[in-house]
Design a protein around this motif. Sequence first.
Motif, PDB file in Angstrom:
ATOM      1  N   ALA A 101      45.349   8.656 -67.839  1.00 32.70           N
ATOM      2  CA  ALA A 101      44.438   7.766 -68.553  1.00 32.70           C
ATOM      3  C   ALA A 101      43.026   7.806 -67.964  1.00 32.70           C
ATOM      4  O   ALA A 101      42.037   7.777 -68.717  1.00 32.70           O
ATOM      5  CB  ALA A 101      44.971   6.338 -68.525  1.00 32.70           C
ATOM      6  N   ASP A 102      42.906   7.884 -66.647  1.00 32.24           N
ATOM      7  CA  ASP A 102      41.595   7.845 -66.003  1.00 32.24           C
ATOM      8  C   ASP A 102      40.867   9.184 -66.205  1.00 32.24           C
ATOM      9  O   ASP A 102      41.404  10.249 -65.902  1.00 32.24           O
ATOM     10  CB  ASP A 102      41.766   7.557 -64.510  1.00 32.24           C
ATOM     11  N   ARG A 103      39.635   9.082 -66.686  1.00 31.24           N
ATOM     12  CA  ARG A 103      38.875  10.290 -67.024  1.00 31.24           C
ATOM     13  C   ARG A 103      38.556  11.137 -65.778  1.00 31.24           C
ATOM     14  O   ARG A 103      38.703  12.364 -65.807  1.00 31.24           O
ATOM     15  CB  ARG A 103      37.585   9.874 -67.720  1.00 31.24           C
ATOM     16  N   SER A 104      38.108  10.530 -64.699  1.00 30.28           N
ATOM     17  CA  SER A 104      37.742  11.287 -63.499  1.00 30.28           C
ATOM     18  C   SER A 104      38.974  11.943 -62.868  1.00 30.28           C
ATOM     19  O   SER A 104      38.893  13.077 -62.375  1.00 30.28           O
ATOM     20  CB  SER A 104      37.017  10.401 -62.486  1.00 30.28           C
ATOM     21  N   THR A 105      40.089  11.268 -62.892  1.00 33.51           N
ATOM     22  CA  THR A 105      41.331  11.855 -62.355  1.00 33.51           C
ATOM     23  C   THR A 105      41.768  13.035 -63.217  1.00 33.51           C
ATOM     24  O   THR A 105      42.223  14.057 -62.689  1.00 33.51           O
ATOM     25  CB  THR A 105      42.446  10.790 -62.298  1.00 33.51           C
ATOM     26  N   ARG A 106      41.612  12.891 -64.522  1.00 42.02           N
ATOM     27  CA  ARG A 106      41.980  13.966 -65.441  1.00 42.02           C
ATOM     28  C   ARG A 106      41.137  15.219 -65.175  1.00 42.02           C
ATOM     29  O   ARG A 106      41.665  16.339 -65.152  1.00 42.02           O
ATOM     30  CB  ARG A 106      41.809  13.464 -66.881  1.00 42.02           C
ATOM     31  N   TRP A 107      39.823  15.067 -64.948  1.00 42.26           N
ATOM     32  CA  TRP A 107      38.960  16.207 -64.649  1.00 42.26           C
ATOM     33  C   TRP A 107      39.291  16.807 -63.281  1.00 42.26           C
ATOM     34  O   TRP A 107      39.196  18.028 -63.098  1.00 42.26           O
ATOM     35  CB  TRP A 107      37.484  15.807 -64.715  1.00 42.26           C
ATOM     36  N   THR A 108      39.696  15.957 -62.349  1.00 39.67           N
ATOM     37  CA  THR A 108      40.104  16.470 -61.036  1.00 39.67           C
ATOM     38  C   THR A 108      41.343  17.338 -61.167  1.00 39.67           C
ATOM     39  O   THR A 108      41.422  18.431 -60.587  1.00 39.67           O
ATOM     40  CB  THR A 108      40.368  15.308 -60.066  1.00 39.67           C
ATOM     41  N   TYR A 109      42.312  16.867 -61.919  1.00 38.21           N
ATOM     42  CA  TYR A 109      43.533  17.665 -62.148  1.00 38.21           C
ATOM     43  C   TYR A 109      43.198  18.976 -62.879  1.00 38.21           C
ATOM     44  O   TYR A 109      43.757  20.028 -62.581  1.00 38.21           O
ATOM     45  CB  TYR A 109      44.568  16.868 -62.938  1.00 38.21           C
ATOM     46  N   SER A 110      42.285  18.890 -63.823  1.00 37.21           N
ATOM     47  CA  SER A 110      41.879  20.088 -64.559  1.00 37.21           C
ATOM     48  C   SER A 110      41.198  21.095 -63.630  1.00 37.21           C
ATOM     49  O   SER A 110      41.421  22.311 -63.758  1.00 37.21           O
ATOM     50  CB  SER A 110      40.921  19.719 -65.694  1.00 37.21           C
ATOM     51  N   ALA A 111      40.384  20.607 -62.704  1.00 36.56           N
ATOM     52  CA  ALA A 111      39.721  21.497 -61.750  1.00 36.56           C
ATOM     53  C   ALA A 111      40.752  22.167 -60.838  1.00 36.56           C
ATOM     54  O   ALA A 111      40.639  23.359 -60.532  1.00 36.56           O
ATOM     55  CB  ALA A 111      38.711  20.713 -60.918  1.00 36.56           C
ATOM     56  N   VAL A 112      41.763  21.405 -60.429  1.00 36.68           N
ATOM     57  CA  VAL A 112      42.819  21.984 -59.596  1.00 36.68           C
ATOM     58  C   VAL A 112      43.568  23.059 -60.382  1.00 36.68           C
ATOM     59  O   VAL A 112      43.881  24.133 -59.841  1.00 36.68           O
ATOM     60  CB  VAL A 112      43.770  20.878 -59.088  1.00 36.68           C
ATOM     61  N   ILE A 113      43.813  22.820 -61.638  1.00 34.81           N
ATOM     62  CA  ILE A 113      44.483  23.819 -62.481  1.00 34.81           C
ATOM     63  C   ILE A 113      43.614  25.072 -62.607  1.00 34.81           C
ATOM     64  O   ILE A 113      44.126  26.203 -62.551  1.00 34.81           O
ATOM     65  CB  ILE A 113      44.827  23.214 -63.865  1.00 34.81           C
ATOM     66  N   ALA A 114      42.296  24.915 -62.749  1.00 38.22           N
ATOM     67  CA  ALA A 114      41.388  26.070 -62.841  1.00 38.22           C
ATOM     68  C   ALA A 114      41.409  26.882 -61.538  1.00 38.22           C
ATOM     69  O   ALA A 114      41.423  28.122 -61.572  1.00 38.22           O
ATOM     70  CB  ALA A 114      39.973  25.601 -63.157  1.00 38.22           C
ATOM     71  N   VAL A 115      41.457  26.198 -60.407  1.00 38.38           N
ATOM     72  CA  VAL A 115      41.524  26.898 -59.119  1.00 38.38           C
ATOM     73  C   VAL A 115      42.848  27.647 -58.994  1.00 38.38           C
ATOM     74  O   VAL A 115      42.897  28.785 -58.515  1.00 38.38           O
ATOM     75  CB  VAL A 115      41.316  25.902 -57.956  1.00 38.38           C
TER      76      VAL A 115
END
Length: 162
Positions: A101-115
């Motif tokens: 639900a949290d937008r900043s957490t979602r982008w953090t998870y997405s960045a980890v997936i990109a790495v």
Amino acid sequence: ECEPTLAPVLDPVAESKSCPEPSPDREAEVAVKEVGETAAPPKKLAEQERIAEKPTTLASALLQKENRDTLTLLLAFATILAVVPIVGLPVSEWLLRGWVADRSTRWTYSAVIAVVLVNLIMAAYVLCCFAEGFPEQTGPSKTATDAAPTEAEVVQEAKKTK
């Protein structure tokens, strides 16, 4: 025999008539006398200069006919490495909208997936290169030294001559 002098030259035409042009061997002898060391023969110097002239660059090596497959593979993985993580970041953010639900957490998870995607692509490249195999060495290695042969090499050579 003419020796070079430190006196000023008043008439260069007259000097050229009286003194023949020194040969390359003579120049090497003069250099040895002046420096007090042994100089390399002119042929070796020319050969060393010729070798030093043409260093092999990555671009020239990749453009050789036998390396075209390597170039193609490198360009393919470079393209994949540039596109997949950049596309993977917003796609993974979009896919995580239903779970996080949290937008900043979602982008953090997405960045980890990109790495993680970057690391998977790099590992796939390394595995692909190893799966390609190594070329067979047909002649002596260019890095081989003039050292004495090992005992195993002597035994192998003895078997060949029998």
